[in-house]
Design a protein around this motif. Structure first.
Motif, PDB file in Angstrom:
ATOM      1  N   TYR A 244       0.806  -1.223   0.000  1.00 57.46           N
ATOM      2  CA  TYR A 244       0.000   0.000   0.000  1.00 57.46           C
ATOM      3  C   TYR A 244       0.837   1.271   0.000  1.00 57.46           C
ATOM      4  CZ  TYR A 244      -3.083   3.637   1.870  1.00 57.46           C
ATOM      5  OH  TYR A 244      -3.763   4.810   2.075  1.00 57.46           O
TER       6      TYR A 244
ATOM      7  N   ILE B 278      -6.398   4.119   6.270  1.00 59.24           N
ATOM      8  CA  ILE B 278      -6.210   3.740   4.879  1.00 59.24           C
ATOM      9  C   ILE B 278      -7.092   4.596   3.968  1.00 59.24           C
ATOM     10  CG2 ILE B 278      -8.025   1.993   4.928  1.00 59.24           C
ATOM     11  CD1 ILE B 278      -6.370   0.267   3.095  1.00 59.24           C
TER      12      ILE B 278
ATOM     13  N   ASP C 201      -3.103  -2.788   8.979  1.00 59.77           N
ATOM     14  CA  ASP C 201      -3.271  -4.075   8.295  1.00 59.77           C
ATOM     15  C   ASP C 201      -2.513  -4.107   6.967  1.00 59.77           C
ATOM     16  OD1 ASP C 201      -5.213  -3.671  10.245  1.00 59.77           O
ATOM     17  OD2 ASP C 201      -6.748  -4.799   9.210  1.00 59.77           O
ATOM     18  N   VAL C 202      -2.475  -2.961   6.265  1.00 62.04           N
ATOM     19  CA  VAL C 202      -1.892  -2.953   4.920  1.00 62.04           C
ATOM     20  C   VAL C 202      -0.432  -2.519   4.884  1.00 62.04           C
ATOM     21  CG1 VAL C 202      -4.063  -2.667   3.689  1.00 62.04           C
ATOM     22  CG2 VAL C 202      -2.822  -0.642   4.441  1.00 62.04           C
TER      23      VAL C 202
ATOM     24  N   TYR D  69      -5.367 -10.246   1.593  1.00 61.48           N
ATOM     25  CA  TYR D  69      -5.277  -9.330   0.464  1.00 61.48           C
ATOM     26  C   TYR D  69      -6.536  -8.464   0.381  1.00 61.48           C
ATOM     27  CZ  TYR D  69      -8.772 -11.972  -2.143  1.00 61.48           C
ATOM     28  OH  TYR D  69      -9.943 -12.571  -2.522  1.00 61.48           O
TER      29      TYR D  69
ATOM     30  N   PHE E 290      -3.515  -5.914  -3.104  1.00 62.54           N
ATOM     31  CA  PHE E 290      -2.573  -5.410  -2.112  1.00 62.54           C
ATOM     32  C   PHE E 290      -2.465  -6.363  -0.928  1.00 62.54           C
ATOM     33  CE2 PHE E 290      -3.521  -1.741  -4.607  1.00 62.54           C
ATOM     34  CZ  PHE E 290      -2.368  -0.968  -4.563  1.00 62.54           C
ATOM     35  N   HIS E 291      -1.248  -6.449  -0.416  1.00 59.58           N
ATOM     36  CA  HIS E 291      -0.964  -7.260   0.773  1.00 59.58           C
ATOM     37  C   HIS E 291      -1.745  -6.746   1.969  1.00 59.58           C
ATOM     38  CE1 HIS E 291       1.308  -8.679   4.303  1.00 59.58           C
ATOM     39  NE2 HIS E 291       1.323  -7.413   4.669  1.00 59.58           N
ATOM     40  N   MET E 292      -2.241  -7.685   2.779  1.00 57.76           N
ATOM     41  CA  MET E 292      -2.761  -7.368   4.097  1.00 57.76           C
ATOM     42  C   MET E 292      -2.215  -8.392   5.079  1.00 57.76           C
ATOM     43  SD  MET E 292      -6.661  -6.046   3.533  1.00 57.76           S
ATOM     44  CE  MET E 292      -6.669  -5.255   5.131  1.00 57.76           C
TER      45      MET E 292
END
Length: 260
Positions: free
Chosen positions: A9, A63, A166-167, A202, A210-212
């Protein structure tokens, strides 16, 4: 899903408008209304109406480019600073804040505000009140110990962080470092409010995944305790929708005060 590369992110380009349209719009086919609109607004209204959170300065550390979670906070805090780690998200918030052409419309949150506060005749002013409370919209650097570098911000009475940890966190150790940075924005005795997604790996925005960081309720409770927080309120809700845009199992809301 694991075979598809995930972006980060705060490093890669996050499509802020796509995020708003997919997860927070008023469209009939937007399936996340219960979890991403009503759940945080309901719980924020509850904790702010209880009277145990007070002060003058709130820092929002969340976010994307959403603002609906700040309506209830504007009843208490005269000064707000919004911190973003993506310039496109900052620009999106500034477009709304300045009533510029093309700004995302938040009129679909009107009904929720009316229902929660019972003030339908005053709802039109709530957006103006919120805009008046927002004094600065700052784009920050996660790599700096002082997130707002070169600015030096006053310590806040309340910090809200919605889904951001988280991101931006790669693993549990990274989450702890980032949580500590959020804690460092806060006065002793001040309140940290977290809204997060449990058991997620994600989320999708635009054409990108996006990664989470995957974590559960016990992890975030332990993390807060280790950093000197005492939890005053916690609510967890099982996922209320079916969508492959994001793979969380529950949404969690925590309000905790900083003891040390």
């Amino acid at each position: 899903m694991d075979s598809i590369p995930k972006k980060l992110y705060h490093i890669h380009r996050f499509d802020s408008r796509s995020g708003l349209e997919l997860y927070l719009s008023g469209k009939e086919d937007m399936v996340f209304g219960e979890d991403f609109l009503k759940f945080p607004m309901m719980n924020l209204h509850y904790v702010f109406s209880r009277g145990f959170i007070c002060g003058n300065l709130l820092i929002d550390f969340s976010i994307g480019a959403f603002i609906h979670h700040l309506y209830s906070a504007s009843n208490i805090f005269q000064d707000m600073i919004i911190m973003k780690f993506n310039e496109k998200c900052s620009m999106e918030v500034r477009r709304w804040h300045g009533d510029r052409t093309g700004a995302f419309s938040w009129t679909h949150t009107k009904t929720s505000v009316e229902e929660l506060e019972g003030k339908s005749d005053e709802t039109q002013d709530k957006e103006l009140n919120l805009k008046a409370s927002i004094k600065h919209i700052v784009t920050c650097n996660l790599e700096e110990e002082n997130l707002a570098h070169p600015l030096v911000l006053p310590l806040a009475d309340c910090v809200i962080s919605a889904v951001l940890l988280d991101v931006i966190s790669k693993d549990e150790e990274d989450y702890m470092r980032n949580l500590e940075k959020a804690s460092n924005l806060l006065k002793i005795g001040g309140h940290l409010i977290l809204f997060g997604l449990l058991n997620t790996t994600y989320m999708t925005a635009g054409a990108d995944r996006f990664h989470m960081m995957k974590y559960d309720e016990s992890f975030v409770r332990s993390a807060l305790s280790k950093l000197g927080f005492v939890i005053d309120y916690c609510a967890v809700q099982r996922r209320r929708n079916v969508s492959d845009l994001v793979d969380y199992s529950h949404v969690i809301f925590i309000a905790a005060h900083k003891e040390k």
